[in-house]
Scaffold this motif. Structure first.
Motif, PDB file in Angstrom:
ATOM      1  N   ALA A 262      22.370   8.517 -21.656  1.00 44.37           N
ATOM      2  CA  ALA A 262      23.493   8.984 -22.482  1.00 44.37           C
ATOM      3  C   ALA A 262      22.965   9.726 -23.711  1.00 44.37           C
ATOM      4  O   ALA A 262      21.935   9.369 -24.281  1.00 44.37           O
ATOM      5  N   TYR A 263      23.671  10.768 -24.086  1.00 45.83           N
ATOM      6  CA  TYR A 263      23.409  11.456 -25.354  1.00 45.83           C
ATOM      7  C   TYR A 263      24.746  11.934 -25.910  1.00 45.83           C
ATOM      8  O   TYR A 263      25.736  12.000 -25.176  1.00 45.83           O
ATOM      9  N   ALA A 264      24.744  12.194 -27.199  1.00 47.92           N
ATOM     10  CA  ALA A 264      25.985  12.663 -27.831  1.00 47.92           C
ATOM     11  C   ALA A 264      25.954  14.181 -27.918  1.00 47.92           C
ATOM     12  O   ALA A 264      24.880  14.787 -28.009  1.00 47.92           O
ATOM     13  N   LEU A 265      27.103  14.765 -27.874  1.00 46.09           N
ATOM     14  CA  LEU A 265      27.231  16.215 -28.060  1.00 46.09           C
ATOM     15  C   LEU A 265      26.490  16.592 -29.340  1.00 46.09           C
ATOM     16  O   LEU A 265      26.703  15.980 -30.386  1.00 46.09           O
ATOM     17  N   GLY A 266      25.605  17.573 -29.229  1.00 42.62           N
ATOM     18  CA  GLY A 266      24.783  17.960 -30.382  1.00 42.62           C
ATOM     19  C   GLY A 266      23.351  17.449 -30.266  1.00 42.62           C
ATOM     20  O   GLY A 266      22.462  17.937 -30.965  1.00 42.62           O
ATOM     21  N   GLN A 267      23.145  16.455 -29.384  1.00 45.80           N
ATOM     22  CA  GLN A 267      21.795  15.950 -29.149  1.00 45.80           C
ATOM     23  C   GLN A 267      21.195  16.642 -27.916  1.00 45.80           C
ATOM     24  O   GLN A 267      21.903  17.290 -27.147  1.00 45.80           O
ATOM     25  N   VAL A 268      19.902  16.440 -27.751  1.00 42.30           N
ATOM     26  CA  VAL A 268      19.199  17.066 -26.627  1.00 42.30           C
ATOM     27  C   VAL A 268      19.307  16.170 -25.396  1.00 42.30           C
ATOM     28  O   VAL A 268      19.161  14.943 -25.497  1.00 42.30           O
ATOM     29  N   ALA A 269      19.559  16.775 -24.254  1.00 41.43           N
ATOM     30  CA  ALA A 269      19.617  16.016 -22.997  1.00 41.43           C
ATOM     31  C   ALA A 269      18.216  15.544 -22.605  1.00 41.43           C
ATOM     32  O   ALA A 269      17.208  15.979 -23.171  1.00 41.43           O
ATOM     33  N   TYR A 270      18.169  14.659 -21.624  1.00 39.11           N
ATOM     34  CA  TYR A 270      16.889  14.151 -21.103  1.00 39.11           C
ATOM     35  C   TYR A 270      16.382  15.095 -20.019  1.00 39.11           C
ATOM     36  O   TYR A 270      17.146  15.870 -19.436  1.00 39.11           O
ATOM     37  N   HIS A 271      15.108  14.991 -19.731  1.00 40.49           N
ATOM     38  CA  HIS A 271      14.593  15.689 -18.550  1.00 40.49           C
ATOM     39  C   HIS A 271      14.313  14.662 -17.459  1.00 40.49           C
ATOM     40  O   HIS A 271      14.469  13.454 -17.667  1.00 40.49           O
TER      41      HIS A 271
ATOM     42  N   ASP B 198      32.757  12.761 -26.453  1.00 42.76           N
ATOM     43  CA  ASP B 198      31.548  13.483 -26.845  1.00 42.76           C
ATOM     44  C   ASP B 198      30.280  12.851 -26.261  1.00 42.76           C
ATOM     45  O   ASP B 198      29.169  13.223 -26.644  1.00 42.76           O
ATOM     46  N   VAL B 199      30.440  11.869 -25.379  1.00 46.24           N
ATOM     47  CA  VAL B 199      29.278  11.252 -24.740  1.00 46.24           C
ATOM     48  C   VAL B 199      28.948  12.029 -23.468  1.00 46.24           C
ATOM     49  O   VAL B 199      29.825  12.351 -22.675  1.00 46.24           O
ATOM     50  N   ARG B 200      27.666  12.346 -23.309  1.00 49.68           N
ATOM     51  CA  ARG B 200      27.181  13.089 -22.146  1.00 49.68           C
ATOM     52  C   ARG B 200      26.051  12.299 -21.484  1.00 49.68           C
ATOM     53  O   ARG B 200      25.496  11.381 -22.083  1.00 49.68           O
ATOM     54  N   PHE B 201      25.704  12.731 -20.286  1.00 52.02           N
ATOM     55  CA  PHE B 201      24.619  12.045 -19.561  1.00 52.02           C
ATOM     56  C   PHE B 201      23.707  13.047 -18.862  1.00 52.02           C
ATOM     57  O   PHE B 201      24.187  14.085 -18.373  1.00 52.02           O
ATOM     58  N   SER B 202      22.440  12.705 -18.781  1.00 57.10           N
ATOM     59  CA  SER B 202      21.549  13.381 -17.830  1.00 57.10           C
ATOM     60  C   SER B 202      20.521  12.354 -17.368  1.00 57.10           C
ATOM     61  O   SER B 202      19.991  11.584 -18.162  1.00 57.10           O
ATOM     62  N   HIS B 203      20.287  12.330 -16.083  1.00 57.15           N
ATOM     63  CA  HIS B 203      19.468  11.263 -15.487  1.00 57.15           C
ATOM     64  C   HIS B 203      18.950  11.741 -14.141  1.00 57.15           C
ATOM     65  O   HIS B 203      19.658  12.471 -13.435  1.00 57.15           O
ATOM     66  N   ILE B 204      17.760  11.311 -13.781  1.00 56.25           N
ATOM     67  CA  ILE B 204      17.171  11.759 -12.518  1.00 56.25           C
ATOM     68  C   ILE B 204      18.045  11.398 -11.315  1.00 56.25           C
ATOM     69  O   ILE B 204      18.074  12.112 -10.327  1.00 56.25           O
TER      70      ILE B 204
END
Lengths: 225, 129
Positions: A117-126, A144-150
């Motif tokens: 999880a990351y907030a809008l304005g933060q950098v996503a994960y790789h 405003d909560v976002r996600f990036s995950h393998i």
């Protein structure tokens, strides 16, 4: 020792879990069962050291359910794809233990979700063993909560409703009810799909510890994806 | 994998003085990783704190999890919740030993959920071109 179901809490140990699937390596994990809440009274059965078993095993209240064995399934799936078999972490000792230092209603609770999880304005994960951490404001707007995950395939519902895996709304409710004293000012997340256990031990775990210590949390809820 | 990560993190935190409660949906990984306290909810992965938009379900899981801090008194216990997903169709796919690798390519650049998130990260200064 026969154990009967009552409305009081039953703590069964030492134990081997039965009724889930005997093929699962169970070590000495014990299950805590309670009949009066949403704790399951019958889904799992704990074998005592002397071979005792829970009475509910013989007369289950629900049909037996086969738990998914992720470790076996993932090991076999990767093998069929020609990958080196993954060596899962298997603890060789009892877990450490720290009692709650104060009543939950007075405690400051921290949250970690490994869902990326990351907030809008933060950098996503790789996707390649990203060991970085994000601190989202505890009062962040849910939208405003976002996600990036393998394993993006598990994020279909969290992207619609982040509370599936980052229980912000529910923790705010429990705080407002007085069940927990307060929430830390920020909730933490990481991309938990890190295959290197060494990097989890040496990078992720110490960084989370440092954050929680700085937040002065009394206890922490860790939500796995 | 995430369940393994929380087991390792929980053991580290607990060893350094912070009581932990893990919540998850892979009981075999909890049994192998042996975190100090765990709550198991038998849902497909991605729903450890409940079904989407089901506030009652989500609250029941999180309430039971935090209550475990008080209720559980010995290391390594797993409390099993009675919450039911509804149908069991997801189990076959989750248990499958065949099939494609569903993971994303192991790219080392930030993978934003939405294109606009990248712009927001640039605007906040968190991301540099």
């Amino acid at each position: 020792m026969m154990v009967s179901l009552t409305k009081s809490t039953m703590i069964l140990r030492p134990g081997r879990v039965r009724g889930l699937d005997n093929a699962v390596p169970t070590h000495s994990a014990s299950l805590l069962l309670q009949a009066s809440s949403n704790l399951c009274p019958c889904r799992a059965v704990v074998m005592g050291g002397s071979g005792s078993e829970c009475g509910s095993f013989k007369q289950p209240l629900q049909a037996p359910i086969m738990n998914v064995h992720y470790m076996q399934a993932i090991r076999a799936r990767y093998e069929s794809l020609g990958y080196t078999p993954y060596r899962w972490f298997e603890a060789d000792g009892a877990p450490p233990w720290q009692p709650l230092p104060k009543p939950l209603a007075e405690a400051r609770l921290g949250l970690l979700s490994t869902s990326g999880a990351y907030a809008l304005g933060q950098v996503a994960y790789h996707y390649k063993d990203d060991t970085s951490i994000r601190a989202l404001p505890s009062n962040v707007a849910i939208e405003d909560v976002r996600f990036s995950h393998i394993t993006e395939n598990y994020l279909v519902d969290p992207k619609r409703d982040p509370n599936c895996i980052l229980p912000l709304t529910q923790l705010r409710t429990l705080r407002d009810e007085g069940v927990v004293g307060e929430l830390a000012d920020e909730v933490l997340s990481c991309m938990g799909g890190v295959y290197s256990q060494r990097r989890v031990r040496e990078e992720v775990a110490p960084a989370i510890l440092e954050k929680f210590k700085a937040q002065r949390v009394d206890c922490a809820l860790l939500v796995a994806m | 994998m995430c369940h393994q990560t929380v087991c390792l993190v929980a053991r580290h935190l607990e060893a350094h003085g912070i009581p932990t409660m893990c919540v998850g949906s892979a009981i075999d990984i909890f049994q192998a990783g042996r975190p100090p306290r765990a709550t198991f909810v038998d849902y497909p992965l991605g729903h450890s704190s409940g079904k989407p938009f089901d506030t009652a379900d989500q609250l029941s899981i999180v309430r039971a999890a935090v209550a475990g801090f008080t209720r559980m008194t010995a290391p390594g216990e797993i409390q099993v919740l009675a919450n039911r997903w509804g149908d069991d169709d997801w189990r076959a796919e989750a248990s499958s030993t065949k099939g494609q690798d569903t993971r994303q390519p192991r790219d080392e650049t930030p993978q934003f959920q939405l294109p606009a998130d990248r712009s927001a990260a640039l605007a906040s200064g968190a991301l540099r071109e």
